[in-house]
Design an enzyme around this catalytic site. Sequence first.
Site, mmCIF file in Angstrom:
data_model
loop_
_atom_site.group_PDB
_atom_site.id
_atom_site.type_symbol
_atom_site.label_atom_id
_atom_site.label_comp_id
_atom_site.label_asym_id
_atom_site.label_seq_id
_atom_site.Cartn_x
_atom_site.Cartn_y
_atom_site.Cartn_z
ATOM 1 N N SER A 300 7.252 1.655 -3.445
ATOM 2 C CA SER A 300 8.255 0.849 -3.941
ATOM 3 C C SER A 300 9.418 0.192 -2.964
ATOM 4 O O SER A 300 8.775 -0.764 -2.213
ATOM 5 C CB SER A 300 9.055 1.981 -4.857
ATOM 6 O OG SER A 300 9.791 1.267 -5.834
ATOM 7 N N ASP A 311 6.397 -9.232 7.238
ATOM 8 C CA ASP A 311 6.165 -10.411 7.016
ATOM 9 C C ASP A 311 6.892 -11.366 7.773
ATOM 10 O O ASP A 311 6.477 -12.244 8.034
ATOM 11 C CB ASP A 311 6.465 -10.594 5.321
ATOM 12 C CG ASP A 311 5.097 -10.118 4.483
ATOM 13 O OD1 ASP A 311 4.277 -9.663 4.927
ATOM 14 O OD2 ASP A 311 5.409 -10.277 3.077
ATOM 15 N N LYS A 325 3.194 0.235 -4.894
ATOM 16 C CA LYS A 325 3.802 -0.321 -6.118
ATOM 17 C C LYS A 325 4.376 -1.230 -5.971
ATOM 18 O O LYS A 325 5.397 -1.280 -5.450
ATOM 19 C CB LYS A 325 4.798 1.110 -6.146
ATOM 20 C CG LYS A 325 5.562 1.264 -7.582
ATOM 21 C CD LYS A 325 6.453 2.469 -7.782
ATOM 22 C CE LYS A 325 7.112 2.316 -9.126
ATOM 23 N NZ LYS A 325 8.238 1.307 -8.928
#
Length: 562
Positions: A300, A311, A325
Amino acid sequence: MKKLLNKRIIVGLVGVIAVVAFFSFKNGDDRNFQLAKNLDIFNAIVKELDMFYVDTIDPNKTIREGIDNMLLSLDPYTEYFPEEDQSELEQMVKGSFGGIGSLITYDVKMKRSMIAEPFENTPAAKVGLKAGDILLEIDGKDLAGKNNAEVSQMLRGEAGTSFKLKIERPNEKGGRTPMEFDIVRESILTPPIPYSTLMENNVGYISLSTFSGNPSKDFKRALLDLKKQGATSLVIDLRNNGGGLLDEAVEIANYFLPRGKVIVTTKGKIKQASNTYKTLREPLDLDIPIAVLVNSGTASASEILSGSLQDLDRAVIVGNRTFGKGLVQVPRTLPYGGTMKVTTSKYYIPSGRCVQAIDYKHRNEDGSVGTIPDSLTKVFHTVAGREVRDGGGVMPDIVVEQEKLPNILYYLMRDNLIFNYATQYCLKHPTIPSPEKFEVTDADYEDFKAMVKKADFKYDQQSEKILKTLKEAAEFEGYMTDASEEFTALEKKLNHNLDRDLDYFSKDIKPMIASEIIKRYYFQRGGIIQQLKDDNALKAALKILNDQAKYKEILSTPVAKK
């Protein structure tokens, strides 16, 4: 009969109640008619059962099971919390609850709950409760036969309320001493930063255990303190951090990223569920090299932080693939003090990928769900052009194989033998060295082995089970006559030998004993220090942070292959 009853109720519930709470439709719309029709059917079924069913039904239990099974047919995270379970929801959101501040475990032989780990500076620790204390009564109510969930519910309550707890404590003579405590409940806050330290070569280490509550403030304090001590690089440990508040993940990411960077985007059915979250403040440090530790328990909000830093090529991710998740839940108020935690959107990190791994939309015939196979995941790219994928959590830049624990260790822990040995050890040792220096000696381990043998410990050996299955298959297929001698020889070699197994797997068992003992004296912080002593993922993180050329190479634009 009851199972059949529940299945019939579930059929009436599926796809009905959850949607009604949130959406309205035009009069005459077929969807609106279907909702009203099925609600009437469900209402009629409950009334008919209450009037004509051969046994008296419990409306709370029957309808609750129907609700739970209806929500189970959706995604894994949409849940209903009635008024009496609000403290559980409060703990998820705020990271706090009213209680005594202790983990409890269940002793199968005594059929009672007992204190497993009191937390530092909580009511449990302040009054002197210790691991191994057997819980007998709460305000005169006998706890025999009650499971951990029931006992935990009785221990919780509003901060400031008090109760009388009766226990039995193991003593040095092998018996148990009855004791009573008057305990005042407090607001228990899960420590977001249970441990931080400066390691060799000026590497700072921060263990972040949750994103519930307000962990960004604690993280900021720990980071600035480490920098004052001379930290020139940083390890952020997100292993087994199950997440929490999305905003907190964005705030912590902001400490290392420029203002105005998109960290996460949410997309849902309604406008309110769709948002873009950017860094809003000036960063604390844009240049400090970072390694983030993750594992299958990283989920999460933890995946938002680790995934966004990956990223944006801001940190090297080390460990195992994360949980996956990629869904966002919000609480919705229901009648009679209830709340539903409902999934309203999916989230997407800077590369555009969603890390959701469980394919809840495509169920197997038995109703179970699987994960999205790697072959169906899509390629995305970091800012520098490195390949990353969606649909399966965050894949680390440096994968460290998770060590497989031996079968015998599972059974030693299941039967509380390591736990019980630690209890007896503490009775004989008022103090121990610091967590960094403590170790289980050979003499200690011999005492442990003697205790295990005295307990008539039995455990399953997987090799024996597999051999038995192979033998049955060989007999069925007609190979047994020719292979009987080989099977006999193999059976002798795989003979169950407790002495041999306790010695052979001592390198795995000793650290678990040490951890259990250290936590009795130094609480959660001590347990983390013990875990880090021989931690392969941490070693890999330190190695990459101490090799800046390799660190930069991992985060840089990949060289095109000829």
